[in-house]
Enzyme design. Structure first.
Site, PDB file in Angstrom:
ATOM      1  N   HIS A   1       1.758   4.539  -2.798  1.00 14.54           N
ATOM      2  CA  HIS A   1       1.897   5.998  -2.677  1.00 14.54           C
ATOM      3  C   HIS A   1       3.244   6.444  -3.255  1.00 14.54           C
ATOM      4  O   HIS A   1       3.335   7.462  -3.951  1.00 14.54           O
ATOM      5  CB  HIS A   1       1.821   6.428  -1.212  1.00 14.54           C
ATOM      6  CG  HIS A   1       0.441   6.372  -0.614  1.00 14.54           C
ATOM      7  ND1 HIS A   1      -0.640   7.022  -1.159  1.00 14.54           N
ATOM      8  CD2 HIS A   1      -0.032   5.743   0.500  1.00 14.54           C
ATOM      9  CE1 HIS A   1      -1.721   6.803  -0.406  1.00 14.54           C
ATOM     10  NE2 HIS A   1      -1.378   6.024   0.602  1.00 14.54           N
TER      11      HIS A   1
ATOM     12  N   HIS B   1       0.837  -1.202   0.000  1.00 17.44           N
ATOM     13  CA  HIS B   1       0.000   0.000   0.000  1.00 17.44           C
ATOM     14  C   HIS B   1       0.878   1.261   0.000  1.00 17.44           C
ATOM     15  O   HIS B   1       0.719   2.147  -0.844  1.00 17.44           O
ATOM     16  CB  HIS B   1      -0.916  -0.013   1.233  1.00 17.44           C
ATOM     17  CG  HIS B   1      -1.753   1.216   1.392  1.00 17.44           C
ATOM     18  ND1 HIS B   1      -3.074   1.265   1.034  1.00 17.44           N
ATOM     19  CD2 HIS B   1      -1.453   2.464   1.843  1.00 17.44           C
ATOM     20  CE1 HIS B   1      -3.551   2.482   1.262  1.00 17.44           C
ATOM     21  NE2 HIS B   1      -2.589   3.226   1.757  1.00 17.44           N
ATOM     22  N   GLU B   2       1.807   1.331   0.935  1.00 18.68           N
ATOM     23  CA  GLU B   2       2.662   2.524   1.036  1.00 18.68           C
ATOM     24  C   GLU B   2       3.554   2.653  -0.195  1.00 18.68           C
ATOM     25  O   GLU B   2       3.851   3.760  -0.653  1.00 18.68           O
ATOM     26  CB  GLU B   2       3.498   2.486   2.320  1.00 18.68           C
ATOM     27  CG  GLU B   2       2.669   2.498   3.610  1.00 18.68           C
ATOM     28  CD  GLU B   2       1.683   3.654   3.697  1.00 18.68           C
ATOM     29  OE1 GLU B   2       1.945   4.718   3.109  1.00 18.68           O
ATOM     30  OE2 GLU B   2       0.627   3.485   4.341  1.00 18.68           O
TER      31      GLU B   2
ATOM     32  N   HIS C   1       3.124   6.484  -6.911  1.00 20.25           N
ATOM     33  CA  HIS C   1       2.322   7.621  -7.359  1.00 20.25           C
ATOM     34  C   HIS C   1       3.215   8.865  -7.438  1.00 20.25           C
ATOM     35  O   HIS C   1       3.075   9.688  -8.337  1.00 20.25           O
ATOM     36  CB  HIS C   1       1.165   7.831  -6.371  1.00 20.25           C
ATOM     37  CG  HIS C   1       0.027   8.661  -6.880  1.00 20.25           C
ATOM     38  ND1 HIS C   1      -1.005   9.052  -6.077  1.00 20.25           N
ATOM     39  CD2 HIS C   1      -0.246   9.178  -8.106  1.00 20.25           C
ATOM     40  CE1 HIS C   1      -1.867   9.773  -6.783  1.00 20.25           C
ATOM     41  NE2 HIS C   1      -1.430   9.869  -8.023  1.00 20.25           N
TER      42      HIS C   1
END
Ligand SMILES: [Zn+2]
Length: 495
Positions: free
Chosen positions: A260, A256-257, A263
């Site tokens: 980011h 998940h991190e 992104h």
């Protein structure tokens, strides 16, 4: 104190304590935080905040605070956000009734002589979990080596976006702690993209949890500015040479991190203010939630989820068990969340009328048909997301919105050639991961998906029934049912 009045202390107690009287006492203590009268009662402050927010919105030319906050979001209007919440509410409540029936059956079999009450929910849910989905963490952990999974994330970034990660020699760039490692990131053409800092270990003074930092954003106004991002976690450092084994939840958080971070790393925009994760609040968790899905893919499991002793990949049956277990208790999880999200939105839609937070909460929940066995995840008097700052006010719905997007986006891969479909990955890169906030998220999503988001995928993910249209395999996307944005690059770490 034997039981500290915090979620991380109260939840395990409510799950495991066999003393029903103490469960009730602890539960009451927890849900009444900030609502006991006296100097620490938050109700008057909340009423004041709501009044001031409503006045400010008026001065700025908006009907309500919610309208102002959502203008720069993907949802755009409170009505759309409410539409999504309402669409999910009924099936979630129906699931709660099933969950309660399962728990009541266990209580009756044990001749407990009780009706399931809010302080019984976690306790009996745990019994159901054991009976129906039991999954021993210790069966999974030996396959989840931190460094192997990091290699797995790098591999996924290569497959999806053509990125390559290479460790930098010690001392070649500044680091703030000896535990921190730095990787140089290049694109498919070998061009320098930026640096990825990895700070995985717990140490005194470090914030808890896991998160991503954007030290320097990408932009190219007059020259190319490369990205510097970090992923941070709190794993316990092992002995030298010993692998660090982590839980499935932690592995998911790692991915998940990293979502980011990707992104930020994939960003390709002109202006720094629009770069990377500087996207609306109801959109920022979409890329990161989506990236979690690749952990579940066979190539990652086969190559990177390897037993630390035997080197064997984690068995498919174990992963299927994990997936099934994740649909467990989704009625409870969805309803306690949604009740807070709806109350947050309605409080900020009320305008300048004076509000008694207690009364407002009671009335709103009654109108909703809140199941009596569940209480809001954050009652109004303790709702930090909504009242500790403006950040998530009229914005608690965002988690559901971005989850709707990530579920729907994942199915774009499944409808294609699978998780590593190059064409879908390219669209994901071009319209989502590289676009920053340069395109309206609704437009960007449509460009990626070929249509507006649909809630069917979210319902499937949570194990709720999907309402089908006449003669159609999927309900047509409706404007008022459209799921899922603000400039909050740092969402609260906990829901
Ligand atoms: Zn996140």
């Amino acid at each position: 104190w034997a039981v500290v009045n915090t979620r991380s202390s109260v939840d395990p107690f409510l799950t495991l304590s066999t003393r029903r009287d103490l469960r009730e006492k602890v539960w009451r203590m927890f849900i009444m935080r900030g609502d006991n009268g006296g100097a620490r009662d938050n109700n008057a402050a909340i009423a004041e905040i709501l009044k001031l927010r409503a006045q400010r919105a008026k001065l700025l030319g908006y009907p309500t605070h919610a309208h102002w906050r959502l203008e720069d979001s993907m949802a755009k209007t409170p009505e759309r956000a409410v539409g999504l919440m309402e669409a999910v509410w009924k099936p979630a409540v129906a699931r709660v009734h099933e969950e309660v029936a399962d728990m009541q059956a266990i209580a009756d079999r044990e001749r407990a002589g009780i009706r399931i009450s809010p302080w019984d929910y976690r306790f009996y849910a745990e019994k159901v979990r054991k009976a129906k989905y039991d999954l021993d963490e210790n069966d999974v952990k030996p396959y989840l080596q931190l460094e192997k999974l990091r290699e797995g994330m790098f591999w996924v970034a290569g497959e999806l976006f053509g990125l390559r990660f290479a460790p930098l020699a010690d001392g070649s760039v500044p680091i703030y702690h000896p535990d921190v490692r730095v990787f140089r990131v290049t694109d498919a053409a070998g061009k320098h993209v930026g640096l990825w800092y990895f700070d995985p270990y717990a140490r005194p003074g470090k914030r808890s949890g896991a998160w991503m930092n954007e030290y320097r954003r990408q932009w190219h106004l007059d020259h190319d500015v490369p990205v510097i991002v970090s992923n941070n976690a709190n794993f316990v450092k092992g002995k030298p040479g010993e692998p660090i084994l982590i839980s499935w939840d932690d592995a998911r958080t790692l991915f998940h991190e990293f979502g980011h971070a990707l992104h930020g790393l994939n960003s390709n925009v002109t202006y720094p203010a629009l770069s990377g994760t500087s996207v609306p609040r109801d959109y920022v968790e979409f890329p990161s939630q989506l990236l979690e899905r690749w952990l579940y893919t066979r190539p990652v499991l086969d190559r990177f989820a390897l037993h630390f002793r035997t080197g064997a990949p984690v068995p498919t049956e174990t992963v299927q068990k994990i997936e099934r277990a994740q649909r467990f208790n989704q009625g409870f999880i969805t309803v306690e969340y949604l009740a807070s999200a709806v109350v947050d939105m309605k409080l900020h839609l009320a305008g300048e009328v004076p509000i008694d937070p207690r009364q407002f909460e009671r009335d709103t929940l009654a109108q909703l048909g809140m199941p009596s066995e569940i209480v809001m995840r954050h009652r109004t008097a303790q709702f930090g997301h909504a009242f500790a700052g403006d950040g998530y006010s009229a914005g608690y719905y965002s988690y559901l919105w971005s989850d709707t997007l990530s579920a729907d986006a994942w199915e774009a891969f499944l409808e294609g050639a699978g998780p590593y479909d190059k064409a879908v990955a390219k669209r994901l890169h071009d319209h989502v991961f590289s676009a920053g906030n340069t395109v309206d998220p609704a437009v960007a999503y449509r460009a990626f998906r070929g249509r507006d988001p649909d809630i069917g995928a979210l319902m499937r993910k949570r194990g709720f029934p999907v309402r089908r249209g006449r003669g159609q395999s999927r309900a047509p996307p409706r404007a008022d049912r459209r799921p899922c944005a603000t400039l909050a690059t740092r969402p609260p770490t906990s829901r």
